[in-house]
Design a protein around this motif. Sequence first.
Motif, short mmCIF file in Angstrom:
data_model
loop_
_atom_site.label_atom_id
_atom_site.label_comp_id
_atom_site.label_asym_id
_atom_site.label_seq_id
_atom_site.Cartn_x
_atom_site.Cartn_y
_atom_site.Cartn_z
N ILE A 14 0.85 -1.16 0.22
CA ILE A 14 -0.18 -0.12 0.07
C ILE A 14 1.03 1.20 0.02
CG2 ILE A 14 -1.62 1.56 1.37
CD1 ILE A 14 -3.07 -1.24 1.97
N GLU A 15 1.77 1.17 0.82
CA GLU A 15 2.91 2.40 0.79
C GLU A 15 3.78 2.53 -0.54
OE1 GLU A 15 5.45 1.80 4.15
OE2 GLU A 15 3.67 2.03 5.51
N LYS A 16 4.11 1.52 -1.35
CA LYS A 16 4.73 1.60 -2.56
C LYS A 16 3.61 2.20 -3.60
CE LYS A 16 7.93 0.74 -5.44
NZ LYS A 16 9.11 1.44 -5.42
N ARG A 17 2.50 1.57 -3.36
CA ARG A 17 1.28 2.09 -4.45
C ARG A 17 0.94 3.59 -4.27
NH1 ARG A 17 -4.53 -0.16 -3.42
NH2 ARG A 17 -4.11 1.10 -1.54
N ASN A 18 0.92 3.92 -2.85
CA ASN A 18 0.81 5.55 -2.77
C ASN A 18 1.91 6.27 -3.28
OD1 ASN A 18 -1.92 4.97 -1.63
ND2 ASN A 18 -0.66 4.91 0.63
N ARG A 19 3.17 5.88 -3.16
CA ARG A 19 4.18 6.71 -3.58
C ARG A 19 4.26 6.64 -5.08
NH1 ARG A 19 7.00 3.75 0.54
NH2 ARG A 19 8.07 2.43 -1.08
N ILE A 20 3.90 5.62 -5.70
CA ILE A 20 3.71 5.57 -7.10
C ILE A 20 2.74 6.43 -7.61
CG2 ILE A 20 3.39 4.19 -9.04
CD1 ILE A 20 4.74 1.64 -7.80
N LEU A 21 1.47 6.60 -7.10
CA LEU A 21 0.53 7.26 -7.56
C LEU A 21 0.93 8.61 -7.37
CD1 LEU A 21 -2.47 5.37 -6.02
CD2 LEU A 21 -2.14 5.78 -8.49
N ASN A 22 1.60 9.12 -6.52
CA ASN A 22 2.07 10.54 -6.35
C ASN A 22 2.85 10.77 -7.29
OD1 ASN A 22 0.62 11.04 -3.93
ND2 ASN A 22 1.78 10.69 -2.54
N HIS A 23 4.01 9.87 -7.54
CA HIS A 23 4.98 10.19 -8.58
C HIS A 23 4.21 10.33 -10.02
CE1 HIS A 23 8.58 8.83 -10.82
NE2 HIS A 23 8.95 9.88 -10.57
N VAL A 24 3.29 9.39 -10.13
CA VAL A 24 2.99 9.34 -11.75
C VAL A 24 2.12 10.58 -11.76
CG1 VAL A 24 0.82 8.36 -13.07
CG2 VAL A 24 2.92 7.01 -11.97
N LEU A 55 9.51 11.32 -19.39
CA LEU A 55 8.85 11.27 -18.30
C LEU A 55 7.48 10.34 -18.54
CD1 LEU A 55 8.49 15.25 -17.58
CD2 LEU A 55 9.23 13.24 -15.89
N MET A 56 6.91 10.21 -19.86
CA MET A 56 6.13 9.31 -20.14
C MET A 56 6.27 7.75 -19.95
SD MET A 56 3.55 11.34 -20.25
CE MET A 56 2.17 10.13 -20.52
N GLN A 57 7.51 7.56 -20.61
CA GLN A 57 8.07 6.32 -20.25
C GLN A 57 8.28 5.75 -18.80
OE1 GLN A 57 12.06 5.67 -21.90
NE2 GLN A 57 11.74 3.44 -22.22
N ILE A 58 8.80 6.94 -18.04
CA ILE A 58 8.79 6.58 -16.72
C ILE A 58 7.39 6.18 -15.99
CG2 ILE A 58 9.43 7.66 -14.26
CD1 ILE A 58 11.73 8.98 -15.62
N GLY A 59 6.63 7.15 -16.74
CA GLY A 59 4.98 6.88 -15.92
C GLY A 59 4.50 5.57 -16.58
N GLU A 60 4.96 5.08 -17.52
CA GLU A 60 4.45 3.72 -18.19
C GLU A 60 5.01 2.68 -17.21
OE1 GLU A 60 5.36 3.68 -22.32
OE2 GLU A 60 3.70 5.32 -22.75
N ASN A 61 6.29 2.69 -16.91
CA ASN A 61 7.05 1.97 -16.06
C ASN A 61 6.34 1.73 -14.73
OD1 ASN A 61 8.64 1.09 -18.15
ND2 ASN A 61 10.30 2.34 -17.27
N GLU A 62 5.98 2.75 -14.24
CA GLU A 62 5.18 3.05 -13.01
C GLU A 62 4.16 2.45 -12.98
OE1 GLU A 62 6.80 4.31 -10.11
OE2 GLU A 62 8.41 5.13 -10.68
N ILE A 63 3.20 2.73 -13.98
CA ILE A 63 1.95 2.00 -14.13
C ILE A 63 1.69 0.69 -14.41
CG2 ILE A 63 -0.20 1.90 -15.70
CD1 ILE A 63 0.58 5.09 -16.38
N ALA A 64 2.98 0.05 -14.92
CA ALA A 64 3.01 -1.61 -14.95
C ALA A 64 3.41 -1.90 -13.52
CB ALA A 64 4.14 -1.68 -15.87
N LEU A 65 4.00 -1.29 -12.75
CA LEU A 65 4.47 -1.72 -11.26
C LEU A 65 3.26 -1.57 -10.35
CD1 LEU A 65 6.40 -2.67 -9.36
CD2 LEU A 65 7.32 -0.45 -9.03
N LEU A 66 2.37 -0.53 -10.81
CA LEU A 66 1.13 -0.36 -9.92
C LEU A 66 0.04 -1.58 -10.27
CD1 LEU A 66 -0.28 3.23 -10.35
CD2 LEU A 66 0.28 2.23 -8.17
#
Length: 119
Positions: A14-24, A55-66
């Motif tokens: 949950i903490e990792k998900r929240n960090r990713i959501l903020n980052h995205v 930035l979009m590529q980083i976002g796509e990687n973060e979304i995959a991790l989400l």
Amino acid sequence: MGKNKILKFKQMLIEKRNRILNHVTNIAIDSKEIGKNGTQDIGDEASNIYSQNLLMQIGENEIALLKEIEAALTRIEEGRYGECEECGEPIPEKRLEITPWARLCVKCQREKEAKIARR
């Protein structure tokens, strides 16, 4: 695996998900802001396009991790968390400490990576 351990991993996820959501969210805001600072030459435009793509590529990687994190949270709710999806054996807790969204035990993960490398 005991309830306390599972709750610990759930909290980590949950903490990792929240960090990713903020980052995205920040990535989306930053990508909209790039290039809005006035007149630009062709070099500035190229740099801005590169920055937006990065930035979009980083976002796509973060979304995959989400998606992986959400799948792990679903496995917790279904009582399947910590079981290898290939062989059904328990995933070692040390592996889950490092990658709490892991779907595979170490052996099956290595086999999967070896298959990919042979392609």
